[in-house]
Design a protein around this motif. Sequence first.
Motif, PDB file in Angstrom:
ATOM      1  N   LEU A 209      -0.586 -10.115   0.354  1.00  0.00           N
ATOM      2  CA  LEU A 209      -0.539  -8.672   0.595  1.00  0.00           C
ATOM      3  C   LEU A 209      -0.325  -7.903  -0.708  1.00  0.00           C
ATOM      4  O   LEU A 209      -0.879  -6.813  -0.885  1.00  0.00           O
ATOM      5  CB  LEU A 209       0.562  -8.339   1.595  1.00  0.00           C
ATOM      6  CG  LEU A 209       0.212  -8.555   3.066  1.00  0.00           C
ATOM      7  CD1 LEU A 209       1.431  -8.377   3.942  1.00  0.00           C
ATOM      8  CD2 LEU A 209      -0.903  -7.612   3.507  1.00  0.00           C
ATOM      9  N   ALA A 210       0.471  -8.443  -1.612  1.00  0.00           N
ATOM     10  CA  ALA A 210       0.685  -7.776  -2.893  1.00  0.00           C
ATOM     11  C   ALA A 210      -0.619  -7.691  -3.681  1.00  0.00           C
ATOM     12  O   ALA A 210      -0.936  -6.650  -4.279  1.00  0.00           O
ATOM     13  CB  ALA A 210       1.744  -8.522  -3.704  1.00  0.00           C
TER      14      ALA A 210
ATOM     15  N   SER B 235      -2.855  -5.091  -2.020  1.00  0.00           N
ATOM     16  CA  SER B 235      -2.383  -3.733  -2.291  1.00  0.00           C
ATOM     17  C   SER B 235      -2.752  -3.289  -3.696  1.00  0.00           C
ATOM     18  O   SER B 235      -3.232  -2.164  -3.906  1.00  0.00           O
ATOM     19  CB  SER B 235      -0.867  -3.674  -2.098  1.00  0.00           C
ATOM     20  OG  SER B 235      -0.358  -2.416  -2.497  1.00  0.00           O
TER      21      SER B 235
ATOM     22  N   GLU C  68      -0.328  -0.755   0.775  1.00  0.00           N
ATOM     23  CA  GLU C  68       0.908  -0.723  -0.002  1.00  0.00           C
ATOM     24  C   GLU C  68       2.127  -0.803   0.919  1.00  0.00           C
ATOM     25  O   GLU C  68       3.099  -1.512   0.624  1.00  0.00           O
ATOM     26  CB  GLU C  68       0.962   0.557  -0.837  1.00  0.00           C
ATOM     27  CG  GLU C  68       2.227   0.720  -1.664  1.00  0.00           C
ATOM     28  CD  GLU C  68       2.292   2.070  -2.340  1.00  0.00           C
ATOM     29  OE1 GLU C  68       3.410   2.527  -2.622  1.00  0.00           O
ATOM     30  OE2 GLU C  68       1.227   2.675  -2.582  1.00  0.00           O
TER      31      GLU C  68
ATOM     32  N   ALA D   5       2.460  -4.398   2.186  1.00  0.00           N
ATOM     33  CA  ALA D   5       2.955  -5.293   1.143  1.00  0.00           C
ATOM     34  C   ALA D   5       4.447  -5.073   0.893  1.00  0.00           C
ATOM     35  O   ALA D   5       5.215  -6.031   0.730  1.00  0.00           O
ATOM     36  CB  ALA D   5       2.162  -5.070  -0.145  1.00  0.00           C
TER      37      ALA D   5
END
Length: 211
Positions: A141-142, A145, A188, A191
């Motif tokens: 997810l990071a 994002s 974002e 994340a």
Amino acid sequence: MAATTAGHKAELTRLDREIGDGDHGENLARGFHAVLAKLAGTEPATPGAVLQLVATTLISTVGGASGPLLGTAFLRAGSSLGGATEIDGPMVATALEAARDGVVARGKAEPGDKTMVDALAPAAAAARAAADGGADLVGVLAAASEAATAGAAATSPLQARKGRASYLGERSVGHVDPGARSTAFLLESLARRAAERAAATDQDHDQDPAG
């Protein structure tokens, strides 16, 4: 997501006012507020069911093109998860790929057209690369994002080829696409929340004498 869209409502409205009809921020905030209300009254059995509830709610409450496009993204993402009760990094990547493919099919837009696809496509690609490299859910997810944020910023020099902004022709150059920006905001928020939950879990383990 609801808190993020509400917090950035003014910015998204400003961006949409520059190259659209100025209601993107308000529409998203209203849509995700409705999602919260729906979730408060039900308990979806799986993550996929949650995403599908989000999809149907956004389709029915968010105006313009954003409702159907975001609804399709969440619907496809939810379907890709099937009946799974736990989500890992590779599943997140698959869900984002499904969301991207759904938006492309529904909106007939490609990367470079100055739409939400310019954030969603790089996010899906980054998520897959991270997952294939062994990243966990937080890492995937990071990566998604970060790629979405960069993709949204990169829409500024583009000339819009789809949607209302395309009517402006060269005058659309120099403005960030509001749909790409809101997509980056949504990823974002996911994340950040995943990282917070992971940190809280680690802290609980550290404080557990049995651990």
